[in-house]
Design an enzyme around this catalytic site. Structure first.
Site, PDB file in Angstrom:
ATOM      1  N   HIS A 213      56.118  84.016  16.431  1.00  0.00           N
ATOM      2  CA  HIS A 213      56.321  84.473  17.964  1.00  0.00           C
ATOM      3  C   HIS A 213      55.514  83.862  18.930  1.00  0.00           C
ATOM      4  CE1 HIS A 213      52.662  87.160  17.610  1.00  0.00           C
ATOM      5  NE2 HIS A 213      52.824  87.245  18.908  1.00  0.00           N
TER       6      HIS A 213
HETATM    7  C1  UD1 Z   1      53.312  89.492  24.125  1.00  0.00           C
HETATM    8  C2  UD1 Z   1      51.377  89.172  24.088  1.00  0.00           C
HETATM    9  C3  UD1 Z   1      50.935  88.421  22.858  1.00  0.00           C
HETATM   10  C4  UD1 Z   1      51.333  89.344  21.700  1.00  0.00           C
HETATM   11  C5  UD1 Z   1      52.839  89.704  21.678  1.00  0.00           C
HETATM   12  C6  UD1 Z   1      53.200  90.637  20.751  1.00  0.00           C
HETATM   13  C7  UD1 Z   1      50.821  88.412  26.388  1.00  0.00           C
HETATM   14  C8  UD1 Z   1      50.443  87.192  27.216  1.00  0.00           C
HETATM   15  N1  UD1 Z   1      51.555  88.276  25.051  1.00  0.00           N
HETATM   16  O1  UD1 Z   1      53.761  88.227  23.879  1.00  0.00           O
HETATM   17  O2  UD1 Z   1      49.695  88.159  23.154  1.00  0.00           O
HETATM   18  O3  UD1 Z   1      51.019  88.677  20.621  1.00  0.00           O
HETATM   19  O4  UD1 Z   1      53.149  90.287  22.848  1.00  0.00           O
HETATM   20  O5  UD1 Z   1      54.590  90.727  20.471  1.00  0.00           O
HETATM   21  O6  UD1 Z   1      50.511  89.515  27.019  1.00  0.00           O
HETATM   22  N2  UD1 Z   1      61.369  90.952  25.228  1.00  0.00           N
HETATM   23  C9  UD1 Z   1      62.030  91.669  24.658  1.00  0.00           C
HETATM   24  N3  UD1 Z   1      61.836  92.971  24.769  1.00  0.00           N
HETATM   25  C10 UD1 Z   1      60.551  93.307  24.997  1.00  0.00           C
HETATM   26  C11 UD1 Z   1      59.695  92.466  25.417  1.00  0.00           C
HETATM   27  C12 UD1 Z   1      59.929  91.212  25.509  1.00  0.00           C
HETATM   28  O7  UD1 Z   1      63.262  91.081  24.676  1.00  0.00           O
HETATM   29  O8  UD1 Z   1      60.474  94.837  24.740  1.00  0.00           O
HETATM   30  C13 UD1 Z   1      61.501  89.228  25.533  1.00  0.00           C
HETATM   31  C14 UD1 Z   1      61.781  88.945  26.648  1.00  0.00           C
HETATM   32  O9  UD1 Z   1      62.777  87.909  26.593  1.00  0.00           O
HETATM   33  C15 UD1 Z   1      60.466  88.340  27.127  1.00  0.00           C
HETATM   34  C16 UD1 Z   1      59.893  87.603  25.680  1.00  0.00           C
HETATM   35  O10 UD1 Z   1      60.488  88.635  24.861  1.00  0.00           O
HETATM   36  O11 UD1 Z   1      60.599  87.378  28.301  1.00  0.00           O
HETATM   37  C17 UD1 Z   1      58.460  87.412  25.702  1.00  0.00           C
HETATM   38  O12 UD1 Z   1      57.962  88.855  26.009  1.00  0.00           O
HETATM   39  P1  UD1 Z   1      56.347  89.154  26.608  1.00  0.00           P
HETATM   40  O13 UD1 Z   1      55.867  90.330  26.919  1.00  0.00           O
HETATM   41  O14 UD1 Z   1      56.357  88.011  27.804  1.00  0.00           O
HETATM   42  O15 UD1 Z   1      55.472  88.118  25.499  1.00  0.00           O
HETATM   43  P2  UD1 Z   1      55.329  88.289  24.049  1.00  0.00           P
HETATM   44  O16 UD1 Z   1      55.893  86.795  23.434  1.00  0.00           O
HETATM   45  O17 UD1 Z   1      55.936  89.319  23.363  1.00  0.00           O
END
Ligand code: UD1
Length: 380
Positions: free
Chosen positions: A224
């Site tokens: 991820h």
């Molecule tokens: C976040 C953390 C990362 C951690 C990871 C675990 C930061 C900077 N990053 O990254 O350190 O290792 O979580 O998973 O805090 N999305 C969904 N559903 C959700 C949440 C996110 O579909 O419940 C999708 C969205 O399209 C979003 C993307 O995932 O834009 C990324 O989510 P985000 O919370 O920005 O970062 P992670 O890659 O999950």
């Protein structure tokens, strides 16, 4: 002791759960003591008030809700519902909403864990209001400032009052950055506390049966990190590698929403071999069972490097750096950088029987949360 613990993203829940369990036990014991002291007839406020604030950084049930259920955490007392967005938007929304919670609740202490955006946002909000902050999993450094988590770690550590460290490298890093010794506490790892607690329970999981997997006979993959999944060429190379490995061994890939979204956007979903089992993100208990019984793990996660070291499973980390060096130095983690040829060679050698033997890092004994709560209770 009036505490608010913060959770936001998936890796936070399993770190707060053991602290919640220990604080609950202490609270109950103190209440029984108070009840039995019959001389006390006037109202006594509870000795420990512990509330949980969920920022809503992760909101999907499979990245959030399921963990509350499985880990026995109560419904959060505060849900900020910030959702996804750019780093600035997400962090800013958390700060604005968390400040309102703090102004109303006036806690003595905020506990933050890990290195996600919720960690820095809430610690910053708290210190600016004069509320003490405890950072659990402090001191880890990848020395790669292009990782958003590295910035979150450095900033959170520099403003926290209690720095609870999981491995010795963290102590050295903090000292090097000029953090006074009296703030640094080497306590072990709450995530390992949780693993120790749930390992016996995970034996009952039927996840192997559901995915038709045999013990010690499959590769578990998680991906991820933006550096691996946000660029078409890189993601395609990784998928090609997994396709080749899947000709030799079953591969299961519980897929993170970020990775799934990019895979479809880049049209790479059609390129994945049918031998690879792609599934939605998996709950905690099933995931422990999958980790424990895998022959090999390929990951870019932080926590999985540590869980596999504790369990003694071979883990290949496709990143250029790790903020958890103990997993490489004494554990079963193979850090191969971004060189996928090296990843493939290492994987093939593990599949043909070679193994790095590992030891359990110091204080990874299931009692880190007890140490943390003891230290905090001395001061409050
Ligand atoms: C976040 C953390 C990362 C951690 C990871 C675990 C930061 C900077 N990053 O990254 O350190 O290792 O979580 O998973 O805090 N999305 C969904 N559903 C959700 C949440 C996110 O579909 O419940 C999708 C969205 O399209 C979003 C993307 O995932 O834009 C990324 O989510 P985000 O919370 O920005 O970062 P992670 O890659 O999950």
């Amino acid at each position: 002791m009036n505490i608010i613990s913060v959770v936001g993203a998936r890796p936070n829940f399993m770190k707060i759960a053991p602290i919640y369990r220990v604080l609950e036990e202490k609270r109950k014991n103190l209440e029984v003591k108070n009840d039995s002291a019959k001389t006390i007839t006037f109202f006594q406020p509870p000795a420990i008030i512990h509330k949980i604030c969920h920022t809503g950084q992760h909101y999907d049930d499979k990245l959030s809700g399921i963990f509350f259920e499985e880990l026995g955490l109560p419904k959060p007392d505060f849900y900020l519902g910030v959702g996804s967005g750019s780093h600035a938007e997400q962090t800013a929304r958390i700060i604005i909403k968390f400040e309102k919670v703090l102004l109303k609740q006036e806690p003595d202490l905020v506990i933050v864990v890990g290195d996600v955006n919720s960690t820095i946002a809430c610690s910053l909000t708290a210190v600016k209001l004069g509320v003490k902050v405890a950072h659990v999993e402090a001191g880890l450094r990848s020395f790669d400032r292009s990782m958003p988590e590295e910035i979150n770690r450095i900033l959170t550590d520099s403003i926290s009052d209690y720095l609870f460290v999981t491995e010795k490298s963290g102590v050295d890093n903090l000292k090097h950055e000029g953090i006074p010794d009296n703030k640094i506490h080497f306590v072990g790892h709450v995530m390992i506390d949780n693993l120790v607690h749930y390992l016996p329970i995970s034996e009952n999981s039927n996840v192997l049966k559901r995915f038709k997997l045999n013990k010690n006979d499959y590769i578990l993959v998680t991906l991820h990190r933006p550096s691996n999944v946000d660029f078409r060429e890189r993601l395609e190379e990784i998928i090609n590698l997994l396709n080749r490995l899947s000709e030799k061994k079953k591969v299961i890939l519980p897929i993170h929403p970020r990775t799934r979204k990019n895979m479809y956007e880049f049209g790479l979903d059609k390129k994945i071999s049918e031998n690879i089992i792609i599934t939605d993100p998996i709950g905690y208990i099933d995931f422990i069972k999958l980790t424990k019984n895998s022959q090999l793990i390929i990951t870019d996660s932080g926590g999985i490097q540590e869980e596999s070291t504790y369990l003694g499973n071979q883990c290949i980390t496709i990143r250029t750096s790790t903020e958890r060096p103990v997993t490489v130095e004494i554990g079963t983690n193979h850090l191969v950088g971004d060189d996928l040829k090296k990843a493939e060679d290492t994987a093939l050698s593990i599949l043909s029987g070679s193994k790095k033997s590992g030891k359990t890092p110091e204080l990874w004994d299931g009692k880190a949360a007890n140490r943390i709560v003891e230290i905090l209770m001395k001061d409050f």
